[in-house]
Design a protein around this motif. Structure first.
Motif, mmCIF file in Angstrom:
data_model
loop_
_atom_site.group_PDB
_atom_site.id
_atom_site.type_symbol
_atom_site.label_atom_id
_atom_site.label_comp_id
_atom_site.label_asym_id
_atom_site.label_seq_id
_atom_site.Cartn_x
_atom_site.Cartn_y
_atom_site.Cartn_z
ATOM 1 N N ARG A 8 103.411 -43.428 137.257
ATOM 2 C CA ARG A 8 104.758 -43.969 137.215
ATOM 3 C C ARG A 8 104.813 -45.192 136.301
ATOM 4 N NH1 ARG A 8 108.954 -43.076 140.504
ATOM 5 N NH2 ARG A 8 107.600 -42.041 142.014
ATOM 6 N N ILE A 9 105.799 -45.241 135.409
ATOM 7 C CA ILE A 9 105.997 -46.398 134.539
ATOM 8 C C ILE A 9 106.569 -47.551 135.359
ATOM 9 C CG2 ILE A 9 107.251 -47.295 132.534
ATOM 10 C CD1 ILE A 9 107.289 -44.452 131.414
ATOM 11 N N GLN A 10 105.971 -48.732 135.188
ATOM 12 C CA GLN A 10 106.410 -49.900 135.923
ATOM 13 C C GLN A 10 106.840 -51.000 134.949
ATOM 14 O OE1 GLN A 10 103.750 -50.905 139.310
ATOM 15 N NE2 GLN A 10 102.542 -49.131 138.669
ATOM 16 N N ARG A 11 107.637 -51.921 135.436
ATOM 17 C CA ARG A 11 108.115 -53.019 134.598
ATOM 18 C C ARG A 11 107.201 -54.231 134.755
ATOM 19 N NH1 ARG A 11 112.659 -53.866 132.027
ATOM 20 N NH2 ARG A 11 113.694 -52.111 133.058
ATOM 21 N N LEU A 12 106.916 -54.888 133.637
ATOM 22 C CA LEU A 12 106.152 -56.124 133.636
ATOM 23 C C LEU A 12 106.968 -57.178 132.894
ATOM 24 C CD1 LEU A 12 103.488 -57.641 134.235
ATOM 25 C CD2 LEU A 12 102.677 -56.886 131.984
ATOM 26 N N GLY A 13 107.456 -58.176 133.627
ATOM 27 C CA GLY A 13 108.288 -59.190 132.988
ATOM 28 C C GLY A 13 109.670 -58.644 132.673
ATOM 29 N N GLY A 14 110.289 -59.218 131.648
ATOM 30 C CA GLY A 14 111.660 -58.845 131.330
ATOM 31 C C GLY A 14 111.787 -57.607 130.480
ATOM 32 N N SER A 15 110.802 -57.333 129.590
ATOM 33 C CA SER A 15 110.998 -56.242 128.634
ATOM 34 C C SER A 15 109.815 -55.298 128.492
ATOM 35 C CB SER A 15 111.312 -56.833 127.246
ATOM 36 O OG SER A 15 110.253 -57.676 126.820
ATOM 37 N N SER A 16 108.660 -55.627 129.089
ATOM 38 C CA SER A 16 107.461 -54.795 128.915
ATOM 39 C C SER A 16 107.348 -53.733 130.003
ATOM 40 C CB SER A 16 106.201 -55.667 128.936
ATOM 41 O OG SER A 16 106.211 -56.589 127.867
ATOM 42 N N LEU A 17 106.773 -52.599 129.637
ATOM 43 C CA LEU A 17 106.505 -51.513 130.571
ATOM 44 C C LEU A 17 104.999 -51.282 130.633
ATOM 45 C CD1 LEU A 17 109.255 -48.960 129.436
ATOM 46 C CD2 LEU A 17 109.394 -50.653 131.285
ATOM 47 N N ILE A 18 104.480 -50.955 131.803
ATOM 48 C CA ILE A 18 103.041 -50.715 131.934
ATOM 49 C C ILE A 18 102.794 -49.407 132.679
ATOM 50 C CG2 ILE A 18 102.436 -53.171 131.925
ATOM 51 C CD1 ILE A 18 102.112 -52.976 134.972
ATOM 52 N N VAL A 19 101.608 -48.803 132.391
ATOM 53 C CA VAL A 19 101.148 -47.606 133.092
ATOM 54 C C VAL A 19 99.678 -47.834 133.433
ATOM 55 C CG1 VAL A 19 100.687 -45.134 132.942
ATOM 56 C CG2 VAL A 19 102.735 -46.076 131.870
ATOM 57 N N THR A 20 99.285 -47.550 134.663
ATOM 58 C CA THR A 20 97.887 -47.747 135.054
ATOM 59 C C THR A 20 97.011 -46.621 134.496
ATOM 60 O OG1 THR A 20 98.242 -46.560 137.131
ATOM 61 C CG2 THR A 20 98.517 -48.963 137.164
ATOM 62 N N LEU A 21 95.726 -46.910 134.313
ATOM 63 C CA LEU A 21 94.761 -45.927 133.819
ATOM 64 C C LEU A 21 94.001 -45.318 134.997
ATOM 65 C CD1 LEU A 21 93.208 -47.917 130.835
ATOM 66 C CD2 LEU A 21 94.956 -46.140 130.709
ATOM 67 N N PRO A 22 93.637 -44.047 134.913
ATOM 68 C CA PRO A 22 92.813 -43.438 135.963
ATOM 69 C C PRO A 22 91.484 -44.182 136.081
ATOM 70 C CG PRO A 22 93.720 -41.739 134.538
ATOM 71 C CD PRO A 22 94.008 -43.057 133.881
ATOM 72 N N LYS A 23 91.127 -44.554 137.296
ATOM 73 C CA LYS A 23 89.903 -45.319 137.520
ATOM 74 C C LYS A 23 88.671 -44.548 137.062
ATOM 75 C CE LYS A 23 87.281 -47.559 141.232
ATOM 76 N NZ LYS A 23 87.230 -47.825 142.699
ATOM 77 N N GLN A 24 88.676 -43.209 137.298
ATOM 78 C CA GLN A 24 87.515 -42.398 136.912
ATOM 79 C C GLN A 24 87.284 -42.445 135.412
ATOM 80 O OE1 GLN A 24 90.162 -41.443 138.762
ATOM 81 N NE2 GLN A 24 89.672 -39.697 140.078
ATOM 82 N N TRP A 25 88.380 -42.403 134.648
ATOM 83 C CA TRP A 25 88.276 -42.414 133.190
ATOM 84 C C TRP A 25 87.729 -43.754 132.712
ATOM 85 C CZ3 TRP A 25 91.077 -45.008 129.188
ATOM 86 C CH2 TRP A 25 90.877 -44.476 127.910
ATOM 87 N N ALA A 26 88.249 -44.840 133.257
ATOM 88 C CA ALA A 26 87.791 -46.169 132.867
ATOM 89 C C ALA A 26 86.317 -46.349 133.211
ATOM 90 C CB ALA A 26 88.635 -47.233 133.555
#
Length: 297
Positions: A8-26
């Motif tokens: 799920r895309i989440q909001r960070l601050g006023g204008s940025s969007l973030i997406v988490t990375l799969p832990k297994q991949w990292a």
């Protein structure tokens, strides 16, 4: 292991969007907080690439100094530990070792069947570990079940002194270590205590088969085979019902045995299976109950 998932895309601050990375991949690529990723646009897709081209190789290698607890553990435990945790290579710092300690270290590594090759350098040893051709933990859990079933059959048909028992025990132990290696490497985390069960099963079953007489084997072998099959089969197929069946049979059978001799070993084996199975099945019971409560509301 498939990393296909929905994020799920989440909001960070006023204008940025973030997406988490799969832990297994990292974890597989050895990525840590602060590392950089290159983001490449390819039509309607984005490709993520670690800025460090050697990230994968670094993640596959563990470096240790041969002193302190590592020296006390010795070459077998060091290489087995690295194998179980999914590493493909160990770099061992040997600076300052005396000739006798160095020779014992190299000899111990060469004798370990998890070690494929040892390259001697000036101040270090490069140890390459074996890697299974097929990396599917469920396949190996099923194979472990087959080996344990075979071990019981051999004991019934050939007796507890059969040389084949020790051979099968060693094969089963190797398979159980491979299960741990793949699961740890790919991030498919079974319950932490379950790791101990899987790797100890071959020796526990072997101890019982060697201690039991013909009459005891004939009496208890089918129950033992069923409990092992349901436990490992349940883990491999993610079947809570099979795991629960293993728990119930183990619990019921324990009460009929005397805590002495080979029966005492069997009680210990069933107790471990019962405890681990219960721990594995609890989340499914709770989740099902929560779903039921939700529907009732």
């Amino acid at each position: 292991m498939s990393l296909n998932s929905t994020r799920r895309i989440q909001r960070l601050g006023g204008s940025s969007l973030i997406v988490t990375l799969p832990k297994q991949w990292a974890k597989k690529l050895g990525l840590k907080v602060g590392d950089e990723l290159m983001i490449l646009e390819e039509g309607d897709h984005l490709k993520l690439i670690p800025s460090d081209n050697n990230a994968v190789k670094k993640a596959e290698t563990v470096s240790i100094k041969y002193n302190g607890i590592a020296k006390i553990a010795g070459p077998k435990i060091i290489s087995d530990c690295a194998f179980i945790h999914g590493y493909k290579k160990i770099t061992i710092n040997i600076k300052g070792l005396d000739d006798i300690t160095y020779s014992q270290l190299v000899k111990g590594l060469d004798e370990n069947d998890k070690v494929e090759n040892v390259t001697e350098g000036i101040d270090s040893l490069e140890v390459e570990l074996l890697s299974p051709q097929e990396e599917d933990p469920n396949k190996f859990i099923k194979e472990l079940n087959s080996r344990l079933q075979e071990m019981i059959d051999v004991a019934i048909n050939e007796g507890s002194v059969s040389k084949d028992l020790e051979k099968i025990r060693k094969e089963a132990e190797d398979i159980s270590m491979t299960v741990l290696r793949i699961s740890k490497r790919e991030g498919e985390q079974l319950d932490a205590i379950s790791y101990g069960l899987i790797i100890s099963l071959p020796n526990l079953v072997f101890s019982y088969l060697v201690a039991a007489n013909k009459e005891q084997l004939n009496k208890n072998s089918q129950t033992l085979k069923m409990v092992i099959s349901d436990l490992l089969g349940g883990i491999a197929s993610n079947s809570g019902r099979r795991i629960l069946n293993a728990v119930k049979i183990a619990s019921e059978t324990k009460s009929l045995l005397k805590n002495e001799g080979s029966d005492g070993i069997l009680i210990s084996l069933f107790s471990i299976i019962e405890s681990i199975g219960t721990k594995l099945i609890c989340p499914a019971i709770i989740e099902e109950n929560e779903v039921s409560n939700f529907r009732e509301d």
